[in-house]
Scaffold this motif. Sequence first.
Motif, PDB file in Angstrom:
ATOM      1  N   MET A 290       0.843  -1.187   0.000  1.00 18.55           N
ATOM      2  CA  MET A 290       0.000   0.000   0.000  1.00 18.55           C
ATOM      3  C   MET A 290       0.883   1.244   0.000  1.00 18.55           C
ATOM      4  SD  MET A 290      -3.441  -0.517   2.053  1.00 18.55           S
ATOM      5  CE  MET A 290      -4.570  -1.761   1.510  1.00 18.55           C
TER       6      MET A 290
ATOM      7  N   SER B 245      -2.152   5.681   2.356  1.00 12.90           N
ATOM      8  CA  SER B 245      -3.095   4.630   2.753  1.00 12.90           C
ATOM      9  C   SER B 245      -2.713   4.057   4.109  1.00 12.90           C
ATOM     10  CB  SER B 245      -3.118   3.515   1.709  1.00 12.90           C
ATOM     11  OG  SER B 245      -3.592   4.000   0.472  1.00 12.90           O
ATOM     12  N   HIS B 246      -1.418   3.829   4.312  1.00  8.01           N
ATOM     13  CA  HIS B 246      -0.971   3.310   5.609  1.00  8.01           C
ATOM     14  C   HIS B 246      -1.306   4.288   6.727  1.00  8.01           C
ATOM     15  CE1 HIS B 246       0.822  -0.465   4.602  1.00  8.01           C
ATOM     16  NE2 HIS B 246       1.631   0.073   3.701  1.00  8.01           N
TER      17      HIS B 246
ATOM     18  N   ALA C 181      -2.602  -4.119   6.514  1.00 12.13           N
ATOM     19  CA  ALA C 181      -2.845  -3.550   5.185  1.00 12.13           C
ATOM     20  C   ALA C 181      -1.991  -4.253   4.132  1.00 12.13           C
ATOM     21  CB  ALA C 181      -2.559  -2.048   5.202  1.00 12.13           C
TER      22      ALA C 181
ATOM     23  N   THR D  82      -1.176  -2.406  -4.790  1.00 13.56           N
ATOM     24  CA  THR D  82      -0.708  -1.099  -4.346  1.00 13.56           C
ATOM     25  C   THR D  82      -1.037  -0.037  -5.391  1.00 13.56           C
ATOM     26  OG1 THR D  82       1.055  -2.097  -3.059  1.00 13.56           O
ATOM     27  CG2 THR D  82       1.334   0.209  -3.654  1.00 13.56           C
TER      28      THR D  82
ATOM     29  N   GLU E 239      -7.376  -0.519  -3.588  1.00 13.02           N
ATOM     30  CA  GLU E 239      -6.715  -0.002  -2.386  1.00 13.02           C
ATOM     31  C   GLU E 239      -7.492   1.188  -1.836  1.00 13.02           C
ATOM     32  OE1 GLU E 239      -2.751   2.500  -1.139  1.00 13.02           O
ATOM     33  OE2 GLU E 239      -2.451   0.860  -2.551  1.00 13.02           O
ATOM     34  N   ALA E 240      -7.876   2.111  -2.715  1.00 19.97           N
ATOM     35  CA  ALA E 240      -8.648   3.276  -2.279  1.00 19.97           C
ATOM     36  C   ALA E 240      -9.973   2.848  -1.649  1.00 19.97           C
ATOM     37  CB  ALA E 240      -8.887   4.212  -3.459  1.00 19.97           C
TER      38      ALA E 240
ATOM     39  N   VAL F 177      -9.247   1.433   1.879  1.00 21.59           N
ATOM     40  CA  VAL F 177      -8.939   2.546   2.793  1.00 21.59           C
ATOM     41  C   VAL F 177     -10.225   3.310   3.118  1.00 21.59           C
ATOM     42  CG1 VAL F 177      -7.690   4.725   3.045  1.00 21.59           C
ATOM     43  CG2 VAL F 177      -6.542   2.735   2.053  1.00 21.59           C
TER      44      VAL F 177
END
Length: 155
Positions: free
Chosen positions: A1, A5-6, A107, A132, A137-138, A141
């Motif tokens: 990620m 995001s993290h 994650a 990633t 991913e979005a 999150v």
Amino acid sequence: MMAGSHVAIGLAAWTLAAPVLGLPPLSPAALALAAAGALLPDIDHPHSWLGRRLPLVSRPLAALLGHRGVTHSLLAVAGCAWLLAAQGVARGIVAPLALGALSHLAADALTPAGLRLGWPLRARVGLSLCRTGSAAEAAVVGAVVAAAGWRILGF
């Protein structure tokens, strides 16, 4: 990620876990520590957000251990938390740092590359839920942040 995001997942994880730990979920200091902890495992990658800022640490770690090795393990999180606590660092500092780091591991476990949670064991944990930088991913999150927001607002 990605680093952002993290950080978002680390902050959301802290706001969800802090009340269970009896700590304030919206403390600015704790939120900053959770964000820092969420970036910390990527110190082993010279091109990561943290690695670019600390190349004297990141480059040797990457050369010696590679990416997603020991820094992406439960051993690293537990060992760092134990060392800090043994030095008398307050739980209000150790908890958000450790939780941020754990959120990073969770994650990264959602990506196809996975990670070696039980390092030095070779087994990888990965769900291949999102790549990633992808729209998936979005979405992940967004879902985690929405859940934290939902909880903070008392729904």
